[in-house]
Design an enzyme around this catalytic site. Structure first.
Site, PDB file in Angstrom:
ATOM      1  N   SER A 139       0.702  -1.150   0.157  1.00  0.00           N
ATOM      2  CA  SER A 139      -0.150  -0.006  -0.115  1.00  0.00           C
ATOM      3  C   SER A 139       0.599   1.363  -0.115  1.00  0.00           C
ATOM      4  O   SER A 139       1.978   1.064   0.309  1.00  0.00           O
ATOM      5  CB  SER A 139      -0.836   0.025   1.111  1.00  0.00           C
ATOM      6  OG  SER A 139      -1.366   1.226   1.484  1.00  0.00           O
ATOM      7  N   TYR A 163      -0.891  -1.143  10.703  1.00  0.00           N
ATOM      8  CA  TYR A 163      -1.392  -1.786   9.281  1.00  0.00           C
ATOM      9  C   TYR A 163      -0.149  -1.534   8.331  1.00  0.00           C
ATOM     10  O   TYR A 163       0.243  -2.415   7.612  1.00  0.00           O
ATOM     11  CB  TYR A 163      -2.751  -1.130   8.826  1.00  0.00           C
ATOM     12  CG  TYR A 163      -2.946  -1.321   7.293  1.00  0.00           C
ATOM     13  CD1 TYR A 163      -3.151  -2.591   6.786  1.00  0.00           C
ATOM     14  CD2 TYR A 163      -2.803   0.019   6.630  1.00  0.00           C
ATOM     15  CE1 TYR A 163      -3.491  -2.701   5.550  1.00  0.00           C
ATOM     16  CE2 TYR A 163      -3.063  -0.334   5.069  1.00  0.00           C
ATOM     17  CZ  TYR A 163      -3.268  -1.476   4.747  1.00  0.00           C
ATOM     18  OH  TYR A 163      -3.478  -1.822   3.312  1.00  0.00           O
ATOM     19  N   LYS A 167       2.671  -3.793   6.163  1.00  0.00           N
ATOM     20  CA  LYS A 167       3.049  -4.334   4.826  1.00  0.00           C
ATOM     21  C   LYS A 167       4.430  -3.840   4.706  1.00  0.00           C
ATOM     22  O   LYS A 167       4.923  -4.601   3.879  1.00  0.00           O
ATOM     23  CB  LYS A 167       2.152  -2.797   4.160  1.00  0.00           C
ATOM     24  CG  LYS A 167       0.661  -3.211   4.132  1.00  0.00           C
ATOM     25  CD  LYS A 167       0.388  -4.201   3.045  1.00  0.00           C
ATOM     26  CE  LYS A 167      -1.377  -4.681   3.124  1.00  0.00           C
ATOM     27  NZ  LYS A 167      -1.424  -5.862   2.436  1.00  0.00           N
ATOM     28  N   LEU A 214     -13.650   6.868   1.606  1.00  0.00           N
ATOM     29  CA  LEU A 214     -14.569   8.096   0.858  1.00  0.00           C
ATOM     30  C   LEU A 214     -15.621   7.514  -0.246  1.00  0.00           C
ATOM     31  O   LEU A 214     -16.778   7.891   0.078  1.00  0.00           O
ATOM     32  CB  LEU A 214     -13.440   9.091   0.581  1.00  0.00           C
ATOM     33  CG  LEU A 214     -14.339  10.586  -0.239  1.00  0.00           C
ATOM     34  CD1 LEU A 214     -15.321  11.121   1.122  1.00  0.00           C
ATOM     35  CD2 LEU A 214     -13.274  11.194  -0.656  1.00  0.00           C
TER      36      LEU A 214
HETATM   37  C1  UD1 Z   1      -7.039   4.617   3.585  1.00  0.00           C
HETATM   38  C2  UD1 Z   1      -5.579   4.082   4.306  1.00  0.00           C
HETATM   39  C3  UD1 Z   1      -4.921   3.039   3.200  1.00  0.00           C
HETATM   40  C4  UD1 Z   1      -5.725   2.055   2.985  1.00  0.00           C
HETATM   41  C5  UD1 Z   1      -7.254   2.340   2.210  1.00  0.00           C
HETATM   42  C6  UD1 Z   1      -7.967   1.266   1.930  1.00  0.00           C
HETATM   43  C7  UD1 Z   1      -4.644   5.874   5.691  1.00  0.00           C
HETATM   44  C8  UD1 Z   1      -3.898   6.950   5.942  1.00  0.00           C
HETATM   45  N1  UD1 Z   1      -4.667   5.105   4.353  1.00  0.00           N
HETATM   46  O1  UD1 Z   1      -6.592   5.212   2.552  1.00  0.00           O
HETATM   47  O2  UD1 Z   1      -3.685   2.585   3.791  1.00  0.00           O
HETATM   48  O3  UD1 Z   1      -4.959   1.068   1.777  1.00  0.00           O
HETATM   49  O4  UD1 Z   1      -7.525   3.310   3.199  1.00  0.00           O
HETATM   50  O5  UD1 Z   1      -8.532   0.840   3.132  1.00  0.00           O
HETATM   51  O6  UD1 Z   1      -5.828   5.686   6.482  1.00  0.00           O
HETATM   52  N2  UD1 Z   1     -12.627  11.247   3.788  1.00  0.00           N
HETATM   53  C9  UD1 Z   1     -13.297  12.133   4.336  1.00  0.00           C
HETATM   54  N3  UD1 Z   1     -14.509  11.829   5.227  1.00  0.00           N
HETATM   55  C10 UD1 Z   1     -14.989  10.473   5.082  1.00  0.00           C
HETATM   56  C11 UD1 Z   1     -13.910   9.598   4.542  1.00  0.00           C
HETATM   57  C12 UD1 Z   1     -12.722   9.944   4.142  1.00  0.00           C
HETATM   58  O7  UD1 Z   1     -13.082  13.587   4.413  1.00  0.00           O
HETATM   59  O8  UD1 Z   1     -15.945  10.155   5.774  1.00  0.00           O
HETATM   60  C13 UD1 Z   1     -11.071  11.598   3.535  1.00  0.00           C
HETATM   61  C14 UD1 Z   1      -9.974  11.160   4.154  1.00  0.00           C
HETATM   62  O9  UD1 Z   1      -9.758  12.123   5.181  1.00  0.00           O
HETATM   63  C15 UD1 Z   1      -8.788  11.223   3.169  1.00  0.00           C
HETATM   64  C16 UD1 Z   1      -9.578  10.744   1.892  1.00  0.00           C
HETATM   65  O10 UD1 Z   1     -11.213  11.141   2.222  1.00  0.00           O
HETATM   66  O11 UD1 Z   1      -8.179  12.433   3.130  1.00  0.00           O
HETATM   67  C17 UD1 Z   1      -9.631   9.411   1.506  1.00  0.00           C
HETATM   68  O12 UD1 Z   1      -9.838   8.736   2.460  1.00  0.00           O
HETATM   69  P1  UD1 Z   1     -10.213   7.213   2.409  1.00  0.00           P
HETATM   70  O13 UD1 Z   1     -10.916   6.634   1.305  1.00  0.00           O
HETATM   71  O14 UD1 Z   1     -10.412   6.415   3.750  1.00  0.00           O
HETATM   72  O15 UD1 Z   1      -8.853   6.541   1.928  1.00  0.00           O
HETATM   73  P2  UD1 Z   1      -7.198   6.948   2.413  1.00  0.00           P
HETATM   74  O16 UD1 Z   1      -7.356   7.189   3.973  1.00  0.00           O
HETATM   75  O17 UD1 Z   1      -6.348   7.559   1.622  1.00  0.00           O
END
Ligand code: UD1
Length: 362
Positions: A139, A163, A167, A214
């Site tokens: 990852s 996590y 990796k 997200l």
């Molecule tokens: C996360 C993990 C990554 C993992 C991936 C898949 C971290 C740092 N990384 O990626 O290792 O492989 O999930 O499980 O946690 N966001 C919002 N609101 C929400 C959800 C997300 O604002 O309700 C934002 C988050 O703050 C982030 C972005 O959306 O900035 C993407 O979030 P997300 O989809 O969870 O992915 P990662 O955090 O990049």
């Protein structure tokens, strides 16, 4: 031509099912899926088989589905041992793992047990049964919070969670195995943010409970779930163009095709001449090389779904980093890998899956 059998632990999950699809579609391989169905369903594998048959008829390979846990060394050994001589495991694409960053800080022992212990059981069985080709799913989280964007593979690893460290540890274990034994060949793939679904809407992501990530959350909100208490955007004070975090979202079918490039490259000694003291071991980014902010993604999903996504800005989520955007050049040069799908296709395919399957596979 006789088909080679590829073992895919975690092949019933979101990423795994799209990799199984991509491998079968070549018509060159049969697949064995090992899964414990912790965060996946057998229905996903059934649908992959159906989809490939509908698209390609009988030319494609078959799928064996084996329910087993990577922590069960005897069961994993049996997967390799109980086979006729003309149907040995040719290569392994290891995808199955625990993957929730926040949860890993709460139950680190389980994370190391499943992710690291599971890998060791698998490597032991592969070694014993002379199946020494591995594609490993790592990852972008191994990079921590890198200063140089886009991120080349030479960036030092500095993961911030159990996590991520599982990796990193696994990458090092696999590298050591390749350095010690010339017969071993392995490629690690550092995923950026996979999203979307097969355009048929037949397979896709089906998370247990409310999604923490997200894109699946936006898709479920658009279909009418989790609309209360509304979408929370975690922080708008990051050093990025609009203040929200930037990620490199890659269509799941592009990501899946990268596994095929990697598996083919395993047999090409020329791919390993730059591996120096690591034997036949390489690590590559799988990303598109395009950074998108949280607000960009909300907008793209609004266009795809027609739903307005009311949101509020809240504080930062612990563990988030400002920007994870891949430098995809090495994978393009050496694996011939390029992510072709656009952001709009990704959002359209995600919405197609979610609207056709509002309750996932159930
Ligand atoms: C996360 C993990 C990554 C993992 C991936 C898949 C971290 C740092 N990384 O990626 O290792 O492989 O999930 O499980 O946690 N966001 C919002 N609101 C929400 C959800 C997300 O604002 O309700 C934002 C988050 O703050 C982030 C972005 O959306 O900035 C993407 O979030 P997300 O989809 O969870 O992915 P990662 O955090 O990049």
């Amino acid at each position: 031509m006789e088909k080679k059998r590829v073992l895919i632990p975690g092949g019933a999950g979101y990423i795994g099912s799209h990799v199984v699809y991509t491998v079968l579609k070549t018509g060159k391989y049969n697949v064995a899926v090992v899964d414990n169905f912790h965060n996946s369903k057998p229905e996903a594998v059934r649908r992959v088989e159906q989809l490939v048959r509908d698209e390609s008829g009988d030319a494609c390979g078959d799928v064996e589905l084996i329910e087993a846990d990577l922590r069960d060394a005897a069961a994993i050994n049996k997967v390799f041992a109980d086979r006729p001589a003309n149907d040995r495991i040719y290569a392994v694409i290891l995808i199955g793992a625990l993957k929730a960053v926040g949860e890993s800080a709460e139950i680190p022992i389980e994370y190391y047990d499943v992710n690291v212990g599971g890998l060791l059981n698998l490597l032991t069985a592969m070694d014993k049964h002379d199946a020494k080709r591995l594609v490993y799913s790592s990852s972008a989280t191994v990079y921590g919070a890198p200063e140089t964007i886009p991120i080349p593979e030479t960036t030092p690893m500095d993961p911030h969670s159990p996590y991520g460290r599982s990796k990193q540890i696994n990458e090092m274990i696999i590298r050591d195995v390749c350095a010690a034994h010339p017969a071993w060949r392995a490629i690690t793939l550092r995923y950026f943010n996979p999203a979307g679904a097969h355009p048929s809407g037949y397979i896709g992501e089906d998370p247990c409970g409310k999604p923490g990530n997200l894109l699946p959350l936006l898709a479920q909100m658009a279909v009418g779930k989790y609309r209360e208490p509304g979408l929370k955007v975690f922080g708008n004070d990051y050093p990025t163009p609009d203040g929200t975090c930037v990620r490199d979202y890659i269509h799941i079918l592009d990501l899946a095709s990268g596994h095929l490039n990697a598996m083919v490259a395993l047999d090409d000694d020329a791919k390993f001449v730059n591996a120096k003291n690591d034997g036949k071991y390489r690590a590559f980014n799988l990303g598109k090389g395009v950074g998108m902010s949280v607000l960009n993604m909300i907008d793209a999903m609004r266009k795809a779904t027609g739903y307005e996504f009311p949101y509020e800005i809240v504080g930062r989520r612990p563990g988030d980093v400002p920007n994870l955007t891949a430098d995809p050049a090495l994978a393009e040069q050496e694996l011939g890998f390029k992510a072709h799908h656009s952001l709009d296709e990704m959002c359209r395919d995600l919405w197609n899956w979610q609207s056709k399957n509002p309750n996932g596979y159930s």
